[in-house]
Design a protein around this motif. Sequence first.
Motif, PDB file in Angstrom:
ATOM      1  N   LEU A 364      37.925  11.148 -36.692  1.00 16.61           N
ATOM      2  CA  LEU A 364      36.928  12.033 -36.627  1.00 16.61           C
ATOM      3  C   LEU A 364      35.518  11.833 -37.078  1.00 16.61           C
ATOM      4  CD1 LEU A 364      39.512  15.146 -38.656  1.00 16.61           C
ATOM      5  CD2 LEU A 364      38.342  15.398 -36.238  1.00 16.61           C
ATOM      6  N   VAL A 365      35.735  10.608 -38.189  1.00 13.47           N
ATOM      7  CA  VAL A 365      34.445   9.713 -38.138  1.00 13.47           C
ATOM      8  C   VAL A 365      34.102   9.090 -36.802  1.00 13.47           C
ATOM      9  CG1 VAL A 365      33.574   8.049 -39.382  1.00 13.47           C
ATOM     10  CG2 VAL A 365      35.321   9.151 -41.002  1.00 13.47           C
ATOM     11  N   ARG A 366      34.414   8.568 -36.810  1.00 17.72           N
ATOM     12  CA  ARG A 366      33.605   8.061 -35.165  1.00 17.72           C
ATOM     13  C   ARG A 366      33.273   9.958 -33.809  1.00 17.72           C
ATOM     14  NH1 ARG A 366      37.453   5.532 -33.051  1.00 17.72           N
ATOM     15  NH2 ARG A 366      38.583   6.768 -31.512  1.00 17.72           N
ATOM     16  N   ILE A 367      34.382  10.675 -33.891  1.00 12.24           N
ATOM     17  CA  ILE A 367      33.490  11.762 -33.518  1.00 12.24           C
ATOM     18  C   ILE A 367      32.211  12.520 -33.936  1.00 12.24           C
ATOM     19  CG2 ILE A 367      34.418  14.375 -32.962  1.00 12.24           C
ATOM     20  CD1 ILE A 367      35.527  12.247 -31.525  1.00 12.24           C
ATOM     21  N   GLY A 368      32.422  12.757 -35.307  1.00 13.52           N
ATOM     22  CA  GLY A 368      30.851  13.282 -35.864  1.00 13.52           C
ATOM     23  C   GLY A 368      29.845  12.300 -35.679  1.00 13.52           C
ATOM     24  N   ARG A 369      30.169  10.468 -35.421  1.00 15.02           N
ATOM     25  CA  ARG A 369      28.662   9.790 -35.490  1.00 15.02           C
ATOM     26  C   ARG A 369      28.349  10.535 -34.083  1.00 15.02           C
ATOM     27  NH1 ARG A 369      31.295   4.714 -37.967  1.00 15.02           N
ATOM     28  NH2 ARG A 369      30.464   4.803 -40.122  1.00 15.02           N
ATOM     29  N   ILE A 370      28.971  10.956 -33.339  1.00 10.89           N
ATOM     30  CA  ILE A 370      28.846  11.331 -31.591  1.00 10.89           C
ATOM     31  C   ILE A 370      28.382  12.207 -31.654  1.00 10.89           C
ATOM     32  CG2 ILE A 370      29.331  11.574 -29.376  1.00 10.89           C
ATOM     33  CD1 ILE A 370      32.132   9.642 -29.545  1.00 10.89           C
ATOM     34  N   ALA A 371      28.509  13.358 -32.650  1.00 13.70           N
ATOM     35  CA  ALA A 371      27.640  14.518 -32.292  1.00 13.70           C
ATOM     36  C   ALA A 371      26.483  14.394 -33.057  1.00 13.70           C
ATOM     37  CB  ALA A 371      28.678  15.438 -33.348  1.00 13.70           C
ATOM     38  N   THR A 372      26.569  13.408 -33.972  1.00 15.88           N
ATOM     39  CA  THR A 372      24.899  13.521 -34.402  1.00 15.88           C
ATOM     40  C   THR A 372      24.086  12.598 -33.755  1.00 15.88           C
ATOM     41  OG1 THR A 372      26.300  12.373 -36.480  1.00 15.88           O
ATOM     42  CG2 THR A 372      23.906  12.511 -36.601  1.00 15.88           C
ATOM     43  N   LEU A 373      25.146  11.626 -31.900  1.00 15.52           N
ATOM     44  CA  LEU A 373      24.185  11.161 -31.671  1.00 15.52           C
ATOM     45  C   LEU A 373      23.904  12.228 -30.141  1.00 15.52           C
ATOM     46  CD1 LEU A 373      23.065   8.261 -29.978  1.00 15.52           C
ATOM     47  CD2 LEU A 373      25.361   8.236 -28.951  1.00 15.52           C
ATOM     48  N   ILE A 374      25.008  12.595 -30.169  1.00 18.16           N
ATOM     49  CA  ILE A 374      24.350  14.455 -28.759  1.00 18.16           C
ATOM     50  C   ILE A 374      23.274  15.204 -29.371  1.00 18.16           C
ATOM     51  CG2 ILE A 374      25.006  16.273 -28.362  1.00 18.16           C
ATOM     52  CD1 ILE A 374      27.672  14.955 -28.461  1.00 18.16           C
ATOM     53  N   VAL A 375      23.415  15.413 -30.833  1.00 19.10           N
ATOM     54  CA  VAL A 375      22.111  15.787 -31.752  1.00 19.10           C
ATOM     55  C   VAL A 375      20.711  15.304 -31.500  1.00 19.10           C
ATOM     56  CG1 VAL A 375      21.309  17.290 -33.907  1.00 19.10           C
ATOM     57  CG2 VAL A 375      23.618  17.292 -32.937  1.00 19.10           C
ATOM     58  N   VAL A 376      20.975  14.195 -31.705  1.00 18.81           N
ATOM     59  CA  VAL A 376      19.378  13.549 -31.361  1.00 18.81           C
ATOM     60  C   VAL A 376      19.106  13.167 -30.593  1.00 18.81           C
ATOM     61  CG1 VAL A 376      18.694  10.875 -31.659  1.00 18.81           C
ATOM     62  CG2 VAL A 376      19.999  12.070 -33.611  1.00 18.81           C
ATOM     63  N   PHE A 377      19.844  13.451 -29.334  1.00 19.60           N
ATOM     64  CA  PHE A 377      19.460  12.859 -28.003  1.00 19.60           C
ATOM     65  C   PHE A 377      18.900  14.873 -27.799  1.00 19.60           C
ATOM     66  CE2 PHE A 377      20.802  14.281 -23.772  1.00 19.60           C
ATOM     67  CZ  PHE A 377      20.084  13.799 -22.728  1.00 19.60           C
ATOM     68  N   LEU A 378      19.798  15.813 -27.455  1.00 16.84           N
ATOM     69  CA  LEU A 378      19.072  17.190 -27.805  1.00 16.84           C
ATOM     70  C   LEU A 378      17.761  17.510 -28.152  1.00 16.84           C
ATOM     71  CD1 LEU A 378      22.790  18.538 -28.078  1.00 16.84           C
ATOM     72  CD2 LEU A 378      21.242  19.213 -26.197  1.00 16.84           C
ATOM     73  N   GLY A 379      17.682  17.128 -29.791  1.00 12.33           N
ATOM     74  CA  GLY A 379      16.441  17.306 -30.028  1.00 12.33           C
ATOM     75  C   GLY A 379      14.944  16.485 -29.566  1.00 12.33           C
ATOM     76  N   ILE A 380      15.263  15.562 -28.960  1.00 14.66           N
ATOM     77  CA  ILE A 380      14.270  14.909 -28.232  1.00 14.66           C
ATOM     78  C   ILE A 380      13.800  15.447 -27.052  1.00 14.66           C
ATOM     79  CG2 ILE A 380      13.974  12.346 -26.904  1.00 14.66           C
ATOM     80  CD1 ILE A 380      15.161  11.366 -29.040  1.00 14.66           C
ATOM     81  N   ILE A 381      15.066  15.792 -25.785  1.00  8.15           N
ATOM     82  CA  ILE A 381      14.702  16.346 -25.022  1.00  8.15           C
ATOM     83  C   ILE A 381      13.914  17.797 -24.903  1.00  8.15           C
ATOM     84  CG2 ILE A 381      16.412  15.714 -23.823  1.00  8.15           C
ATOM     85  CD1 ILE A 381      18.053  17.856 -23.342  1.00  8.15           C
ATOM     86  N   TRP A 382      14.074  18.682 -26.552  1.00  7.69           N
ATOM     87  CA  TRP A 382      13.578  19.505 -26.734  1.00  7.69           C
ATOM     88  C   TRP A 382      11.855  19.572 -26.792  1.00  7.69           C
ATOM     89  CZ3 TRP A 382      15.519  24.329 -25.924  1.00  7.69           C
ATOM     90  CH2 TRP A 382      14.838  25.268 -25.880  1.00  7.69           C
ATOM     91  N   ILE A 383      11.536  18.175 -27.190  1.00  7.37           N
ATOM     92  CA  ILE A 383      10.235  18.206 -27.057  1.00  7.37           C
ATOM     93  C   ILE A 383       9.721  18.273 -26.642  1.00  7.37           C
ATOM     94  CG2 ILE A 383       8.522  16.704 -28.185  1.00  7.37           C
ATOM     95  CD1 ILE A 383      10.831  14.551 -29.711  1.00  7.37           C
ATOM     96  N   PRO A 384       9.716  18.042 -24.957  1.00  7.05           N
ATOM     97  CA  PRO A 384       8.459  18.511 -24.747  1.00  7.05           C
ATOM     98  C   PRO A 384       8.247  20.431 -23.945  1.00  7.05           C
ATOM     99  CG  PRO A 384       9.680  17.676 -23.010  1.00  7.05           C
ATOM    100  CD  PRO A 384      10.456  17.660 -23.965  1.00  7.05           C
ATOM    101  N   ILE A 385       9.487  21.290 -24.628  1.00  7.82           N
ATOM    102  CA  ILE A 385       9.696  22.673 -24.555  1.00  7.82           C
ATOM    103  C   ILE A 385       8.878  23.197 -25.684  1.00  7.82           C
ATOM    104  CG2 ILE A 385      10.710  24.362 -24.353  1.00  7.82           C
ATOM    105  CD1 ILE A 385      12.963  22.501 -23.033  1.00  7.82           C
ATOM    106  N   MET A 386       9.582  22.211 -26.659  1.00  3.57           N
ATOM    107  CA  MET A 386       8.470  22.950 -28.094  1.00  3.57           C
ATOM    108  C   MET A 386       6.774  22.671 -27.779  1.00  3.57           C
ATOM    109  SD  MET A 386      10.600  24.103 -30.440  1.00  3.57           S
ATOM    110  CE  MET A 386       8.976  23.912 -31.557  1.00  3.57           C
ATOM    111  N   ALA A 387       6.524  21.635 -27.597  1.00  2.00           N
ATOM    112  CA  ALA A 387       5.314  20.828 -26.927  1.00  2.00           C
ATOM    113  C   ALA A 387       4.819  22.193 -26.100  1.00  2.00           C
ATOM    114  CB  ALA A 387       5.061  19.475 -26.999  1.00  2.00           C
ATOM    115  N   ASN A 388       5.025  22.570 -25.649  1.00  2.00           N
ATOM    116  CA  ASN A 388       4.217  23.431 -24.786  1.00  2.00           C
ATOM    117  C   ASN A 388       4.488  25.090 -25.365  1.00  2.00           C
ATOM    118  OD1 ASN A 388       2.944  21.740 -22.935  1.00  2.00           O
ATOM    119  ND2 ASN A 388       5.675  21.853 -21.668  1.00  2.00           N
TER     120      ASN A 388
END
Length: 538
Positions: A364-388
């Motif tokens: 579960l801790v490992r899943i939590g770390r993967i979930a955080t990584l996914i949120v980090v990734f989604l946050g990064i790909i959302w930047i161009p949308i927010m920038a516009n």
Amino acid sequence: MKSLDNLDWICISLYFLVLFGLAVWVILKKTNNTEDYFLAGRNIGWFVVGASIFASNIGSEHVVGLAGAGAGDKMPMLIFEIQAWVVLILGWVFLPFYARSGVFTMPEFLERRFSAKSRWFLSVVSLVAYILTKVSVTIYAGGVVVSALLGINFWVGAIATVILTGAYTIFGGMRAVVYTETLQAIVLVIGAAALTFIGLDYVGGWEEMKATLGPEYFNMWRPPSDPDFPWPSLFITSTIIGIWYWCTDQYIVQRTLTAKNLKEGRRGAIWGAFLKLLPVFIFLIPGVIALTLKQKGMLEWDTPDQAFPVLMSNLLPSGLRGLVAAGLLAALMSSLASVFNSCSTLFTVDIYKKLKPDTPEIKLVRIGRIATLIVVFLGIIWIPIMANISGVLYEYLQSVQSYIAPPITAVFLLGIFSKRINATGAYVTLVTGFILGMARIVIELMSDNFAEGSVLHTLATVNFLTFGAWFFLFCIVLLVAVSMLTPAQDEKQLAGLTFQTPAVADSNKEKTYGWIDIAASIVILALVIWVMISFNGK
């Protein structure tokens, strides 16, 4: 803006060395079970809990935006910064039920109090809302701040900050978040307080500032007919949003759940409430100082949101300027770390663990770390949308919470005060409220297509604060009506979860507070009232 010099860069470098040294020290500690990873082993003291609450709340967009409100004639927005009394409600009213139930998340509490359906619904809504608003807005605003302060490319600043913050959140979990947030809160408060004192001295004091701008500028209470900030709607809706944000949102409440016990958690909330009074003086007032200096021809900036960084770069001496820059970066990182960890907790505990209840703790801790990584990734790909996204829509994101908060606030508030509010009423209110809130967003975007004076045009254009107040009343009526028309819940299930159904252990009357806690709470309430009276335009 003046650029940072060598001494400033030394201060920033030292700050980040200490920050990541602290993060590494925490990461090396044991995080092999979910309680340790998501709630820091429930072993945190009141000082760290309160500092973490404060640091989670203050993001870079919050700092810059609040100073912008002070510089842009939006003094009524001050009411959102004097909600220390609502943080007290978390510690005195809500926290005993959360602590007693032993939950990790707010959706988990809804399942204990109502049903699994309510838990699922709130989990999914919270995750979507976090990724589309909290993560994206914080990353976008943070990228702007970082690029302006350090003179680097927006993309480099935004992505570097996200990756650095994501790294210690993924590996260190909640313990890394709360300890680094404590350091960040201290740096931010010292730096911004120094700017306020130096700025007030530079401008000639409070009375000189009042004389330059006029007493009416300092009035946070606009008449009921005011098109932007009618005071009755402002007070009611800000309270509804405040209870949702401070008392029921995973993002904030998770900090109090890390405490050693209820007494430490409550004291953490009281300490957090005291710190919550500081933004008025260390973020909003610098914006007013910047406006005063601009009117005197002593400072120049184009938009109100530039007030804080321009004031900081021009007034502060070398070294201290670097410390405040580090504080702004700290504000961004603490907000990001908080939302990363909250998303990870919601997904792992409320979704994954429910689907696979036999999963070992270490997985579960490992899943939590993967979930955080996914949120980090989604946050990064959302930047161009927010920038516009246009400035109008960015501001509009801030009002979205007045459409999200009413049904959730109604369900939590009535749910702990009345045993008669049942699972059917809660679920119907959450679903109906979410649909109506999203409908308001859609028709608001389409308002130009409706005939003026029509029902849809009226609903789309009514002031968001007024809409929030009436929407909350509708949710209360719906919740009570559906609950009364359907069978009551079994009182055995409700033991310890409402004021009307105390737990058996409550009969021992174990003392979870002392006279210091009561006295501190009274002082905080007095300070809130004083601020409300002081900013009346006289």
